[in-house]
Design a protein around this motif. Structure first.
Motif, short mmCIF file in Angstrom:
data_model
loop_
_atom_site.label_atom_id
_atom_site.label_comp_id
_atom_site.label_asym_id
_atom_site.label_seq_id
_atom_site.Cartn_x
_atom_site.Cartn_y
_atom_site.Cartn_z
N ARG A 174 36.27 42.16 38.92
CA ARG A 174 36.89 43.08 38.01
C ARG A 174 36.53 44.51 38.16
O ARG A 174 37.48 45.08 37.78
CB ARG A 174 36.56 42.63 36.47
CG ARG A 174 37.14 41.16 36.39
CD ARG A 174 37.25 40.68 34.74
NE ARG A 174 35.84 40.30 34.30
CZ ARG A 174 34.90 41.25 33.74
NH1 ARG A 174 35.03 42.04 33.30
NH2 ARG A 174 33.64 40.39 33.33
N LYS A 175 35.40 44.86 38.41
CA LYS A 175 35.10 46.28 38.85
C LYS A 175 35.28 46.86 40.33
O LYS A 175 34.94 47.94 40.41
CB LYS A 175 33.45 46.44 38.74
CG LYS A 175 33.32 46.23 37.03
CD LYS A 175 33.85 47.19 36.25
CE LYS A 175 33.37 47.08 34.49
NZ LYS A 175 34.20 47.82 33.71
N GLN A 176 35.84 45.84 40.95
CA GLN A 176 36.46 46.05 42.37
C GLN A 176 35.20 46.46 43.25
O GLN A 176 35.38 47.16 44.30
CB GLN A 176 37.22 47.22 42.48
CG GLN A 176 38.71 46.69 41.76
CD GLN A 176 39.71 48.03 41.65
OE1 GLN A 176 39.37 49.20 41.92
NE2 GLN A 176 40.94 47.51 41.43
N TYR A 177 34.09 45.64 42.92
CA TYR A 177 33.08 45.72 44.14
C TYR A 177 33.18 44.70 45.21
O TYR A 177 32.71 44.88 46.26
CB TYR A 177 31.56 45.60 43.16
CG TYR A 177 31.20 46.84 42.60
CD1 TYR A 177 30.72 48.01 42.97
CD2 TYR A 177 31.20 46.92 40.95
CE1 TYR A 177 30.33 49.03 42.36
CE2 TYR A 177 30.59 47.84 40.33
CZ TYR A 177 30.32 49.05 41.11
OH TYR A 177 29.98 50.12 40.25
N TRP A 178 33.63 43.64 44.53
CA TRP A 178 34.04 42.47 45.60
C TRP A 178 35.47 42.36 45.56
O TRP A 178 35.97 42.32 44.54
CB TRP A 178 33.28 41.38 45.11
CG TRP A 178 31.85 41.09 45.42
CD1 TRP A 178 30.97 41.99 46.28
CD2 TRP A 178 30.89 40.16 44.98
NE1 TRP A 178 29.72 41.47 46.23
CE2 TRP A 178 29.62 40.38 45.69
CE3 TRP A 178 31.11 38.92 44.47
CZ2 TRP A 178 28.74 39.38 45.47
CZ3 TRP A 178 29.97 38.06 44.29
CH2 TRP A 178 28.79 38.10 44.94
N ASP A 179 36.11 41.91 46.70
CA ASP A 179 37.15 41.43 46.79
C ASP A 179 37.55 39.98 46.26
O ASP A 179 38.64 39.77 45.68
CB ASP A 179 37.97 41.49 48.40
CG ASP A 179 37.95 42.77 48.99
OD1 ASP A 179 37.98 43.92 48.16
OD2 ASP A 179 37.73 42.97 49.95
N GLU A 180 36.62 39.29 46.31
CA GLU A 180 36.61 37.93 45.76
C GLU A 180 35.29 37.43 45.41
O GLU A 180 34.50 37.94 45.54
CB GLU A 180 37.29 36.98 46.73
CG GLU A 180 36.33 36.78 48.04
CD GLU A 180 37.12 35.73 49.07
OE1 GLU A 180 37.68 34.84 48.70
OE2 GLU A 180 37.28 36.26 50.22
N ASN A 181 35.32 36.45 44.48
CA ASN A 181 33.91 35.78 43.70
C ASN A 181 33.38 34.94 44.88
O ASN A 181 33.91 33.57 44.62
CB ASN A 181 34.37 35.44 42.45
CG ASN A 181 33.09 35.03 41.97
OD1 ASN A 181 31.82 35.13 42.40
ND2 ASN A 181 32.99 34.64 40.34
#
Length: 274
Positions: free
Chosen positions: A87-94
């Motif tokens: 959600r904070k755009q640190y990762w592209d996917e979980n």
């Protein structure tokens, strides 16, 4: 951003946005903190985390003696952290969503270290014909991640020395091609040249591995030989542990999860993930 700052923001998000209870948020925060500290120790950046990274971390937790319940909590916490990072755009996917929680009644597979594998193989008395065969057999089981039934039924015609490949018939009569390395090749060639002809006495036996009577080696025979190796080394394991160790060592060496899935012959990726 420091680990402490990230954890505080993550905790606040759990309380204010996700509306989790304070106890749940605190549990997730503790699990996330353990994970983030481990990343720092491994000099791994948060943006570089992959499924393999997560699996290796959980294996390390298991090696430290963490129970299935603790590891299940770790996975929940890392999933929640992953949701926040997406959600904070640190990762592209979980990536943590691919992790499957261990059931309380089902233990995680045991894994041996490379040193333990070497100790088991080194314990084989290679001065005897049976020892030469066992050395080739267990090296191939580990090198290719074979099930015991797959090793016992492996056909000589499906051994391709020049290509360093074997064709394996797995569960549900599914076939897969698995590569093996030079060490396995050298041991197998010695067995095929010096031992197998002595055991088979000219008989046409399709299976690669045979006993001293020239008959295909049985599962029970493999188990008994492995028990001797356990007694010699004091290492407690099962033949199937070599398969688990093969997969874990591949992941630790940088192999991707789907490649390991193909090599193991798993239909479901979640099985490989466990």
């Amino acid at each position: 951003m420091t680990i402490a700052e990230l954890l505080n923001q993550f905790y606040s998000d759990l309380i204010l946005v996700k509306r989790d209870s304070e106890q749940t948020a605190l549990t997730y925060k503790i699990s996330a903190e353990e994970f983030l500290k481990w990343l720092a120790q491994e000099h791994t950046k948060l943006r570089d985390v992959s499924v393999q990274t997560l699996i290796i971390y959980l294996i390390k937790r298991q090696e430290l003696g963490c129970s299935e319940l603790t590891i299940a909590k770790d996975i929940s916490g890392i999933r929640a952290l992953g949701d926040y990072l997406v959600r904070k755009q640190y990762w592209d996917e979980n990536h943590a969503l691919l992790l499957e929680k261990p059931k309380a009644a089902k233990k995680l597979p045991k894994v041996l270290s490379i040193e333990q594998i070497d100790a088991l193989l080194d314990s084989i008395d290679k001065s005897t014909p049976s020892g030469v065969r066992d050395d080739a057999l267990f090296e191939l089981i580990y090198s290719c991640g074979l099930r015991i039934s797959e090793a016992c039924t492996l056909k000589l015609a499906n051994y391709h020395a020049d290509e360093r490949l074997i064709l394996v018939h797995g569960k549900g009569d599914k076939e897969r091609i698995v590569p093996f390395g030079n060490r396995a090749f050298e041991k197998i060639e010695k067995y095929l040249k010096d031992v197998r002809p002595v055991f088979t006495r000219g008989k046409n036996v399709p299976e690669m591995f045979v006993n001293y009577k020239g008959q295909p080696i049985s599962r029970k025979g493999v188990w008994k030989r492995f028990q001797t190796m356990e007694q010699m080394t004091g290492i407690s394991a099962k033949v199937h542990t070599l398969r688990h160790s093969f997969a874990t060592h591949l992941l630790a060496g940088g192999a991707d999860l789907r490649s390991v899935q193909e090599l193991l012959g798993h239909s479901d990726l979640s099985t490989t993930t466990i």
